[in-house]
Scaffold this motif. Structure first.
Motif, PDB file in Angstrom:
ATOM      1  N   ASP A  23       0.827  -1.212   0.000  1.00  0.00           N
ATOM      2  CA  ASP A  23       0.000   0.000   0.000  1.00  0.00           C
ATOM      3  C   ASP A  23       0.858   1.257   0.000  1.00  0.00           C
ATOM      4  O   ASP A  23       0.523   2.265  -0.608  1.00  0.00           O
ATOM      5  CB  ASP A  23      -0.853  -0.023   1.282  1.00  0.00           C
ATOM      6  CG  ASP A  23      -2.274   0.316   0.993  1.00  0.00           C
ATOM      7  OD1 ASP A  23      -2.718  -0.003  -0.132  1.00  0.00           O
ATOM      8  OD2 ASP A  23      -2.939   0.902   1.875  1.00  0.00           O
ATOM      9  N   ALA A  24       2.014   1.169   0.702  1.00  0.00           N
ATOM     10  CA  ALA A  24       2.907   2.332   0.791  1.00  0.00           C
ATOM     11  C   ALA A  24       3.714   2.514  -0.505  1.00  0.00           C
ATOM     12  O   ALA A  24       4.463   3.478  -0.645  1.00  0.00           O
ATOM     13  CB  ALA A  24       3.851   2.164   1.976  1.00  0.00           C
ATOM     14  N   LYS A  25       3.552   1.557  -1.432  1.00  0.00           N
ATOM     15  CA  LYS A  25       4.180   1.633  -2.770  1.00  0.00           C
ATOM     16  C   LYS A  25       5.704   1.787  -2.720  1.00  0.00           C
ATOM     17  O   LYS A  25       6.285   2.533  -3.505  1.00  0.00           O
ATOM     18  CB  LYS A  25       3.547   2.761  -3.598  1.00  0.00           C
ATOM     19  CG  LYS A  25       2.066   2.567  -3.864  1.00  0.00           C
ATOM     20  CD  LYS A  25       1.558   3.457  -4.976  1.00  0.00           C
ATOM     21  CE  LYS A  25       0.208   3.048  -5.495  1.00  0.00           C
ATOM     22  NZ  LYS A  25      -0.878   2.960  -4.543  1.00  0.00           N
ATOM     23  N   THR A  26       6.337   1.122  -1.771  1.00  0.00           N
ATOM     24  CA  THR A  26       7.803   1.139  -1.722  1.00  0.00           C
ATOM     25  C   THR A  26       8.329   0.190  -2.816  1.00  0.00           C
ATOM     26  O   THR A  26       7.576  -0.640  -3.344  1.00  0.00           O
ATOM     27  CB  THR A  26       8.311   0.617  -0.362  1.00  0.00           C
ATOM     28  OG1 THR A  26       7.824  -0.713  -0.199  1.00  0.00           O
ATOM     29  CG2 THR A  26       7.829   1.462   0.790  1.00  0.00           C
ATOM     30  N   GLU A  27       9.642   0.296  -3.106  1.00  0.00           N
ATOM     31  CA  GLU A  27      10.230  -0.571  -4.136  1.00  0.00           C
ATOM     32  C   GLU A  27      10.097  -2.042  -3.720  1.00  0.00           C
ATOM     33  O   GLU A  27       9.760  -2.912  -4.509  1.00  0.00           O
ATOM     34  CB  GLU A  27      11.704  -0.203  -4.298  1.00  0.00           C
ATOM     35  CG  GLU A  27      12.252  -0.583  -5.655  1.00  0.00           C
ATOM     36  CD  GLU A  27      13.683  -0.101  -5.800  1.00  0.00           C
ATOM     37  OE1 GLU A  27      14.525  -0.928  -6.154  1.00  0.00           O
ATOM     38  OE2 GLU A  27      13.944   1.088  -5.512  1.00  0.00           O
ATOM     39  N   LEU A  28      10.343  -2.261  -2.414  1.00  0.00           N
ATOM     40  CA  LEU A  28      10.221  -3.609  -1.876  1.00  0.00           C
ATOM     41  C   LEU A  28       8.763  -4.085  -1.989  1.00  0.00           C
ATOM     42  O   LEU A  28       8.484  -5.245  -2.283  1.00  0.00           O
ATOM     43  CB  LEU A  28      10.668  -3.593  -0.409  1.00  0.00           C
ATOM     44  CG  LEU A  28      11.038  -4.919   0.214  1.00  0.00           C
ATOM     45  CD1 LEU A  28      12.119  -5.625  -0.582  1.00  0.00           C
ATOM     46  CD2 LEU A  28      11.519  -4.704   1.655  1.00  0.00           C
ATOM     47  N   GLY A  29       7.855  -3.133  -1.779  1.00  0.00           N
ATOM     48  CA  GLY A  29       6.421  -3.433  -1.879  1.00  0.00           C
ATOM     49  C   GLY A  29       6.060  -3.968  -3.259  1.00  0.00           C
ATOM     50  O   GLY A  29       5.250  -4.895  -3.386  1.00  0.00           O
ATOM     51  N   LEU A  30       6.685  -3.412  -4.308  1.00  0.00           N
ATOM     52  CA  LEU A  30       6.387  -3.859  -5.678  1.00  0.00           C
ATOM     53  C   LEU A  30       6.843  -5.305  -5.890  1.00  0.00           C
ATOM     54  O   LEU A  30       6.138  -6.111  -6.495  1.00  0.00           O
ATOM     55  CB  LEU A  30       7.083  -2.946  -6.703  1.00  0.00           C
ATOM     56  CG  LEU A  30       6.471  -1.551  -6.857  1.00  0.00           C
ATOM     57  CD1 LEU A  30       7.290  -0.731  -7.841  1.00  0.00           C
ATOM     58  CD2 LEU A  30       5.023  -1.675  -7.332  1.00  0.00           C
ATOM     59  N   LEU A  31       8.022  -5.628  -5.336  1.00  0.00           N
ATOM     60  CA  LEU A  31       8.535  -6.994  -5.438  1.00  0.00           C
ATOM     61  C   LEU A  31       7.583  -7.955  -4.709  1.00  0.00           C
ATOM     62  O   LEU A  31       7.225  -9.021  -5.206  1.00  0.00           O
ATOM     63  CB  LEU A  31       9.934  -7.084  -4.808  1.00  0.00           C
ATOM     64  CG  LEU A  31      10.433  -8.486  -4.506  1.00  0.00           C
ATOM     65  CD1 LEU A  31      11.018  -9.125  -5.763  1.00  0.00           C
ATOM     66  CD2 LEU A  31      11.466  -8.504  -3.392  1.00  0.00           C
ATOM     67  N   MET A  32       7.138  -7.510  -3.520  1.00  0.00           N
ATOM     68  CA  MET A  32       6.237  -8.355  -2.733  1.00  0.00           C
ATOM     69  C   MET A  32       4.923  -8.576  -3.473  1.00  0.00           C
ATOM     70  O   MET A  32       4.386  -9.667  -3.499  1.00  0.00           O
ATOM     71  CB  MET A  32       5.941  -7.681  -1.395  1.00  0.00           C
ATOM     72  CG  MET A  32       7.150  -7.573  -0.507  1.00  0.00           C
ATOM     73  SD  MET A  32       6.818  -6.382   0.784  1.00  0.00           S
ATOM     74  CE  MET A  32       8.306  -6.524   1.735  1.00  0.00           C
ATOM     75  N   LYS A  33       4.415  -7.514  -4.081  1.00  0.00           N
ATOM     76  CA  LYS A  33       3.122  -7.628  -4.775  1.00  0.00           C
ATOM     77  C   LYS A  33       3.225  -8.640  -5.922  1.00  0.00           C
ATOM     78  O   LYS A  33       2.315  -9.442  -6.135  1.00  0.00           O
ATOM     79  CB  LYS A  33       2.666  -6.264  -5.294  1.00  0.00           C
ATOM     80  CG  LYS A  33       1.289  -6.323  -5.952  1.00  0.00           C
ATOM     81  CD  LYS A  33       0.658  -4.957  -6.130  1.00  0.00           C
ATOM     82  CE  LYS A  33      -0.591  -5.006  -7.016  1.00  0.00           C
ATOM     83  NZ  LYS A  33      -1.603  -5.996  -6.642  1.00  0.00           N
ATOM     84  N   ALA A  34       4.360  -8.588  -6.635  1.00  0.00           N
ATOM     85  CA  ALA A  34       4.531  -9.528  -7.756  1.00  0.00           C
ATOM     86  C   ALA A  34       4.462 -10.967  -7.240  1.00  0.00           C
ATOM     87  O   ALA A  34       3.810 -11.818  -7.850  1.00  0.00           O
ATOM     88  CB  ALA A  34       5.869  -9.259  -8.445  1.00  0.00           C
ATOM     89  N   CYS A  35       5.120 -11.237  -6.105  1.00  0.00           N
ATOM     90  CA  CYS A  35       5.095 -12.608  -5.543  1.00  0.00           C
ATOM     91  C   CYS A  35       3.673 -12.978  -5.119  1.00  0.00           C
ATOM     92  O   CYS A  35       3.162 -14.046  -5.462  1.00  0.00           O
ATOM     93  CB  CYS A  35       5.992 -12.717  -4.314  1.00  0.00           C
ATOM     94  SG  CYS A  35       7.725 -12.452  -4.634  1.00  0.00           S
ATOM     95  N   ILE A  36       3.056 -12.096  -4.344  1.00  0.00           N
ATOM     96  CA  ILE A  36       1.744 -12.422  -3.764  1.00  0.00           C
ATOM     97  C   ILE A  36       0.700 -12.643  -4.858  1.00  0.00           C
ATOM     98  O   ILE A  36      -0.068 -13.595  -4.816  1.00  0.00           O
ATOM     99  CB  ILE A  36       1.291 -11.307  -2.792  1.00  0.00           C
ATOM    100  CG1 ILE A  36       2.227 -11.297  -1.586  1.00  0.00           C
ATOM    101  CG2 ILE A  36      -0.155 -11.496  -2.359  1.00  0.00           C
ATOM    102  CD1 ILE A  36       1.942 -10.209  -0.584  1.00  0.00           C
TER     103      ILE A  36
END
Ligand code: G5P
Ligand code: MG
Length: 222
Positions: A46-59
């Motif tokens: 939700d915070a749209k961090t770079e790490l967040g994008l990687l996590m979203k791709a996995c999930i």
């Protein structure tokens, strides 16, 4: 219940087995702090961090987030909790994660929700979630008072992107190959407690009685 001794538990089970629902009841009854790996990941996304994008791709593909990322994230949140009792929901999910947790903390019990896989898909496709708190609803089981809105805040509910039938199938496969071995890991340590059934309301009294027993023993020892 006010605990006099630190008690640390993990709650495991396949996607949709009721970990979030049961965790809500445990934290309300026993006052443990609840940490959900899925909720932490979703707030990073939700915070749209770079790490967040990687996590979203996995999930979104129903795959697990890499162990190193996940363990760092959870262990840092646990450190921030300090000397408190807690319940970890959704972590560990691999042997490597279980070992990282063991290196840092002594886990008292691993609660395993053993719910047949056939009924899980139906639950997940009718789930509605309040993302900021992680509160979950279900159209059939525990509908919100006002359809589409959280009971506590009145904010809108959403359906998780990974609750589509195809992604649920992939999540169940990841559970079988990567997470089931963790059950064996805790069984061999003698701390696995399995609760089987098809309905949370029938499983819950057994978990509640077990925790009352465990925690009152803990308090006598303290
Ligand atoms: P999550 O967020 O940890 P899952 O897949 O482990 O996701 P999930 O989907 O959150 O688990 P749950 O918490 O076990 O399910 O179940 P729940 O939400 O309480 O209940 C499901 C639905 O059933 C709800 O609508 C509820 O109201 C309803 N329900 C409950 N009981 C009953 C009942 O008795 N009857 C009926 N009819 N309904 C009921 O992880 C998501 C993703 O994040 C990543 C992975 O990609 C994962 O797929 N991730 C990690 N990656 C690596 N390592 C980790 N440690 C990771 N943790 C998360
Ligand atoms: Mg959950």
């Amino acid at each position: 219940m006010v605990l006099q001794r630190i008690f640390r538990a993990v709650i495991m089970g396949p996607p949709g087995s009721g970990k979030g629902t049961v965790s809500g009841r445990i934290t309300k009854t026993f006052g443990l702090k609840h940490i959900s790996s899925g909720d932490i990941l979703r707030s990073n996304i939700d915070a749209k961090t770079e790490l967040g994008l990687l996590m979203k791709a996995c999930i979104d593909q129903g795959q697990l987030v890499p162990d190193g990322v996940m363990s760092r994230l959870i262990l840092s949140d646990l450190r921030a909790l300090g000397p408190n009792s807690w319940l970890l929901d959704g972590f560990p999910r691999t042997i490597s994660q279980a070992e990282s947790l063991d290196d840092a903390y002594n886990v008292d019990t691993a609660i395993n929700l053993n719910v047949p896989l056939e009924i899980i898909k139906q639950r997940l496709t009718s789930r509605w979630t309040h993302l900021p708190s992680g509160r979950v609803y279900n159209i059939d089981f525990n509908p919100p008072k006002v359809p589409g809105f959280d009971d506590v805040t009145g904010e809108p509910l959403v359906q998780r992107d990974d609750d589509t039938p195809e992604t649920v199938t992939r999540r169940l496969n990841a559970y079988k190959t990567q997470t089931e071995p963790v059950l064996e890991y805790y069984r061999s340590k003698g701390i696995l407690e399995t609760f089987s059934g098809t309905e949370t309301n029938k499983i819950w009294p057994h978990i509640e009685a077990f925790l009352h027993r465990r925690l009152s023993v803990n308090q006598k020892v303290a």
